[in-house]
Every structure is written in C-alpha cells, then in structure tokens.
Design a protein around this motif. Sequence first.
Motif, PDB file in Angstrom:
ATOM      1  N   ASP B  24     -69.711  -9.492  16.566  1.00 18.54           N
ATOM      2  CA  ASP B  24     -68.425  -8.811  16.731  1.00 18.54           C
ATOM      3  C   ASP B  24     -67.300  -9.839  16.597  1.00 18.54           C
ATOM      4  O   ASP B  24     -67.483 -11.007  16.935  1.00 18.54           O
ATOM      5  N   TYR B  25     -66.160  -9.398  16.123  1.00 21.90           N
ATOM      6  CA  TYR B  25     -65.035 -10.311  15.998  1.00 21.90           C
ATOM      7  C   TYR B  25     -63.769  -9.636  16.506  1.00 21.90           C
ATOM      8  O   TYR B  25     -63.685  -8.415  16.588  1.00 21.90           O
ATOM      9  N   THR B  26     -62.803 -10.465  16.868  1.00 19.20           N
ATOM     10  CA  THR B  26     -61.578  -9.916  17.442  1.00 19.20           C
ATOM     11  C   THR B  26     -60.361 -10.090  16.536  1.00 19.20           C
ATOM     12  O   THR B  26     -59.383  -9.367  16.677  1.00 19.20           O
ATOM     13  N   ASN B  27     -60.409 -11.034  15.610  1.00 14.90           N
ATOM     14  CA  ASN B  27     -59.262 -11.355  14.780  1.00 14.90           C
ATOM     15  C   ASN B  27     -59.237 -10.468  13.525  1.00 14.90           C
ATOM     16  O   ASN B  27     -60.095 -10.585  12.658  1.00 14.90           O
ATOM     17  N   SER B  28     -58.246  -9.603  13.423  1.00 12.75           N
ATOM     18  CA  SER B  28     -58.171  -8.689  12.284  1.00 12.75           C
ATOM     19  C   SER B  28     -57.807  -9.403  10.984  1.00 12.75           C
ATOM     20  O   SER B  28     -57.852  -8.808   9.907  1.00 12.75           O
ATOM     21  N   MET B  29     -57.450 -10.682  11.075  1.00 12.83           N
ATOM     22  CA  MET B  29     -57.126 -11.455   9.873  1.00 12.83           C
ATOM     23  C   MET B  29     -58.384 -12.003   9.185  1.00 12.83           C
ATOM     24  O   MET B  29     -58.309 -12.508   8.071  1.00 12.83           O
ATOM     25  N   PHE B  30     -59.518 -11.923   9.835  1.00 11.54           N
ATOM     26  CA  PHE B  30     -60.758 -12.379   9.196  1.00 11.54           C
ATOM     27  C   PHE B  30     -61.055 -11.480   8.000  1.00 11.54           C
ATOM     28  O   PHE B  30     -61.018 -10.253   8.106  1.00 11.54           O
ATOM     29  N   ASP B  31     -61.360 -12.101   6.865  1.00 18.99           N
ATOM     30  CA  ASP B  31     -61.639 -11.273   5.695  1.00 18.99           C
ATOM     31  C   ASP B  31     -62.886 -11.720   4.925  1.00 18.99           C
ATOM     32  O   ASP B  31     -63.195 -11.173   3.866  1.00 18.99           O
ATOM     33  N   SER B  49     -73.295 -13.674   2.573  1.00 18.98           N
ATOM     34  CA  SER B  49     -71.896 -13.488   2.962  1.00 18.98           C
ATOM     35  C   SER B  49     -71.422 -12.108   2.542  1.00 18.98           C
ATOM     36  O   SER B  49     -72.079 -11.403   1.758  1.00 18.98           O
ATOM     37  N   ILE B  50     -70.254 -11.730   3.048  1.00 18.50           N
ATOM     38  CA  ILE B  50     -69.647 -10.462   2.665  1.00 18.50           C
ATOM     39  C   ILE B  50     -68.138 -10.569   2.775  1.00 18.50           C
ATOM     40  O   ILE B  50     -67.608 -11.159   3.723  1.00 18.50           O
ATOM     41  N   SER B  51     -67.472 -10.016   1.787  1.00 17.98           N
ATOM     42  CA  SER B  51     -66.026  -9.955   1.805  1.00 17.98           C
ATOM     43  C   SER B  51     -65.594  -8.672   2.496  1.00 17.98           C
ATOM     44  O   SER B  51     -66.321  -7.681   2.497  1.00 17.98           O
ATOM     45  N   SER B  52     -64.389  -8.678   3.030  1.00 17.78           N
ATOM     46  CA  SER B  52     -63.907  -7.496   3.760  1.00 17.78           C
ATOM     47  C   SER B  52     -63.652  -6.292   2.855  1.00 17.78           C
ATOM     48  O   SER B  52     -63.433  -5.192   3.350  1.00 17.78           O
ATOM     49  N   ILE B  53     -63.690  -6.497   1.549  1.00 17.64           N
ATOM     50  CA  ILE B  53     -63.493  -5.344   0.648  1.00 17.64           C
ATOM     51  C   ILE B  53     -64.797  -4.575   0.456  1.00 17.64           C
ATOM     52  O   ILE B  53     -64.818  -3.518  -0.167  1.00 17.64           O
ATOM     53  N   LYS B  54     -65.883  -5.120   0.991  1.00 17.74           N
ATOM     54  CA  LYS B  54     -67.171  -4.446   0.884  1.00 17.74           C
ATOM     55  C   LYS B  54     -67.653  -4.035   2.269  1.00 17.74           C
ATOM     56  O   LYS B  54     -67.187  -4.539   3.287  1.00 17.74           O
ATOM     57  N   ASP B  55     -68.617  -3.113   2.295  1.00 16.02           N
ATOM     58  CA  ASP B  55     -69.228  -2.791   3.585  1.00 16.02           C
ATOM     59  C   ASP B  55     -70.712  -3.118   3.615  1.00 16.02           C
ATOM     60  O   ASP B  55     -71.358  -2.988   4.669  1.00 16.02           O
ATOM     61  N   PHE B  65     -74.139  -5.818   6.835  1.00 17.76           N
ATOM     62  CA  PHE B  65     -73.296  -4.639   6.908  1.00 17.76           C
ATOM     63  C   PHE B  65     -72.015  -5.001   7.651  1.00 17.76           C
ATOM     64  O   PHE B  65     -72.066  -5.696   8.673  1.00 17.76           O
ATOM     65  N   LEU B  66     -70.892  -4.505   7.130  1.00 20.58           N
ATOM     66  CA  LEU B  66     -69.612  -4.776   7.763  1.00 20.58           C
ATOM     67  C   LEU B  66     -68.923  -3.461   8.111  1.00 20.58           C
ATOM     68  O   LEU B  66     -68.738  -2.606   7.241  1.00 20.58           O
ATOM     69  N   ASN B  67     -68.536  -3.322   9.368  1.00 19.03           N
ATOM     70  CA  ASN B  67     -67.775  -2.160   9.830  1.00 19.03           C
ATOM     71  C   ASN B  67     -66.415  -2.670  10.308  1.00 19.03           C
ATOM     72  O   ASN B  67     -66.283  -3.156  11.430  1.00 19.03           O
ATOM     73  N   LYS B  68     -65.441  -2.592   9.421  1.00 14.44           N
ATOM     74  CA  LYS B  68     -64.135  -3.194   9.724  1.00 14.44           C
ATOM     75  C   LYS B  68     -63.432  -2.492  10.868  1.00 14.44           C
ATOM     76  O   LYS B  68     -62.759  -3.130  11.680  1.00 14.44           O
ATOM     77  N   SER B  69     -63.555  -1.192  10.933  1.00 16.70           N
ATOM     78  CA  SER B  69     -62.852  -0.467  11.991  1.00 16.70           C
ATOM     79  C   SER B  69     -63.375  -0.848  13.368  1.00 16.70           C
ATOM     80  O   SER B  69     -62.615  -0.891  14.345  1.00 16.70           O
ATOM     81  N   ALA B  70     -64.668  -1.147  13.435  1.00 19.56           N
ATOM     82  CA  ALA B  70     -65.269  -1.559  14.707  1.00 19.56           C
ATOM     83  C   ALA B  70     -65.253  -3.067  14.889  1.00 19.56           C
ATOM     84  O   ALA B  70     -65.669  -3.563  15.943  1.00 19.56           O
ATOM     85  N   LYS B  71     -64.822  -3.781  13.853  1.00 17.91           N
ATOM     86  CA  LYS B  71     -64.854  -5.248  13.868  1.00 17.91           C
ATOM     87  C   LYS B  71     -66.265  -5.730  14.213  1.00 17.91           C
ATOM     88  O   LYS B  71     -66.475  -6.545  15.134  1.00 17.91           O
ATOM     89  N   HIS B  72     -67.193  -5.241  13.462  1.00 21.17           N
ATOM     90  CA  HIS B  72     -68.603  -5.501  13.745  1.00 21.17           C
ATOM     91  C   HIS B  72     -69.353  -5.732  12.436  1.00 21.17           C
ATOM     92  O   HIS B  72     -69.128  -5.045  11.446  1.00 21.17           O
ATOM     93  N   LEU B  73     -70.231  -6.716  12.461  1.00 21.95           N
ATOM     94  CA  LEU B  73     -71.141  -6.874  11.337  1.00 21.95           C
ATOM     95  C   LEU B  73     -72.549  -7.124  11.848  1.00 21.95           C
ATOM     96  O   LEU B  73     -72.735  -7.530  13.004  1.00 21.95           O
ATOM     97  N   SER B  74     -73.493  -6.823  10.998  1.00 20.46           N
ATOM     98  CA  SER B  74     -74.884  -7.007  11.385  1.00 20.46           C
ATOM     99  C   SER B  74     -75.671  -7.554  10.197  1.00 20.46           C
ATOM    100  O   SER B  74     -75.338  -7.297   9.040  1.00 20.46           O
ATOM    101  N   LEU B  75     -76.689  -8.300  10.527  1.00 17.80           N
ATOM    102  CA  LEU B  75     -77.617  -8.850   9.534  1.00 17.80           C
ATOM    103  C   LEU B  75     -78.970  -8.198   9.749  1.00 17.80           C
ATOM    104  O   LEU B  75     -79.502  -8.243  10.856  1.00 17.80           O
ATOM    105  N   HIS B  76     -79.494  -7.574   8.692  1.00 22.42           N
ATOM    106  CA  HIS B  76     -80.798  -6.954   8.747  1.00 22.42           C
ATOM    107  C   HIS B  76     -81.780  -7.788   7.933  1.00 22.42           C
ATOM    108  O   HIS B  76     -81.477  -8.144   6.778  1.00 22.42           O
ATOM    109  N   ILE B  77     -82.920  -8.057   8.520  1.00 21.66           N
ATOM    110  CA  ILE B  77     -83.977  -8.794   7.820  1.00 21.66           C
ATOM    111  C   ILE B  77     -85.196  -7.881   7.777  1.00 21.66           C
ATOM    112  O   ILE B  77     -85.740  -7.498   8.819  1.00 21.66           O
TER     113      ILE B  77
END
Lengths: 112, 114
Positions: B24-31, B49-55, B65-77
């Motif tokens: 989880d992240y708190t800074n909305s400027m992270f992209d 890696s993942i850019s903020s223009i992708k999910d 996976f990136l969920n910008k609205s939740a400021k959450h990302l996950s790594l699936h293996i």
Amino acid sequence: DAGITQSPRHKVTETGTPVTLRCHQTENHRYMYWYRQDPGHGLRLIHYSYGVKDTDKGEVSDGYSVSRSKTEDFLLTLESATSSQTSVYFCAISGGSGNTIYFGEGSWLTVV
Amino acid sequence: DQQVKQNSPSLSVQEGRISILNCDYTNSMFDYFLWYKKYPAEGPTFLISISSIKDKNEDGRFTVFLNKSAKHLSLHIVPSQPGDSAVYFCAASVRGSTLGRLYFGRGTQLTVWP
C-alpha cells in the motif's frame, strides 16, 4: 549481472574513523545511487548522482558525503563513522534503455 | 513516515500454489512501481514493474496488479516454487523525479515449502 562492483564488501571500523565505500559500474549509466538497508526500514536513499560532479541528497543524507569524478565511480564517505551507521550499503544505477534500477551486491559496514 | 507499506512481514505458501504479496502507498504522486526480490547476502534483484497508466503487468509467473483508487498493488506468483523463497520489496517512484529515487516498503519474507 548489471555490471556493478562495490568495495569493500565487508568492513569493520571504529567509531570516529573515516570510511569510504566505492561503487564502480561498467554500464555507462548516468544515474548512480547509494542506499542503506536496516531491519524494519527497507532501503532508504542516502545520496544520488545524475552526472559527473552532480549529486543530490536523499532521505537519510546526514553524516554522509559523496563524490563522482568519473562516470563509472561513485564514492560514499562517512567522515566520522558512528554506530548508527552500521548497516548494509547498496549502490544502484539507472539510465540505460530499460526503465529500471539495478543494485549492486552490497557492502556490510560495522562500526564498533 | 512510511510512504510505502508492506504490512505482512512474512508469508508462507505451499509449492505450486499462488503467492500474493501486498503493498500500500500513501503518496498520490507515485506513478511507477517496482518489485524486487532479495536473497540473503545479495543485492535486490529487479522482478517486475508497472506504470500508473496500467492496472496489470505480467511477466511469466509474475503478475503485478495496481489499484490506483485504493493506492494498493499486489504481486502474484503462480505457481510458487521453493526458489522463490526470499524477501520481496515493493518500491515506488514519484512522477517527474529521478527514476532511481525510490521509496521502499519494509519487505515481506516469502517462504515456499514443498
């Protein structure tokens, strides 16, 4: 391998002595970084360089200085080592065609 | 103040199953977001890696996976292998800043057992 060599890999030094860690890259990347890793903190940026003689501070720069006189070398100096600087230090590089950052293998520093 | 948080210090998964590591992240400027894997006494190794223009971004067994609205990302293996046992760090970069100015989470120790 990202072509990054750190030296020394392990060092024990006494409080108050100066210490210099060296990072050497063979990739001709523009950007170089020094991070430290401590339990409970992840990795934190100390200083970075965006070109020869161009450097800037990171999150935890107090007590550290850096120099970059050649593209391939980035030096991290502890002017007067303290026990709080006992840590693992990682050099990293970026700026090639890929959009990522590569890390060296680390330098373990113990200040007694 | 930790801007990137990995709230699970450890995760244990059986070989062949899916491993899901969260960040989880708190800074909305992270992209731009990266995952690194680290073995003991070695440097962090870039994973994906993942850019903020992708999910979503996929690379072999690894998907981020990136969920910008939740400021959450996950790594699936999938599937997890014993060689995946390592510490996984989530990292983020601020829009417009030097790429390597990364903010790291504290890491999650993944153990994959046979």
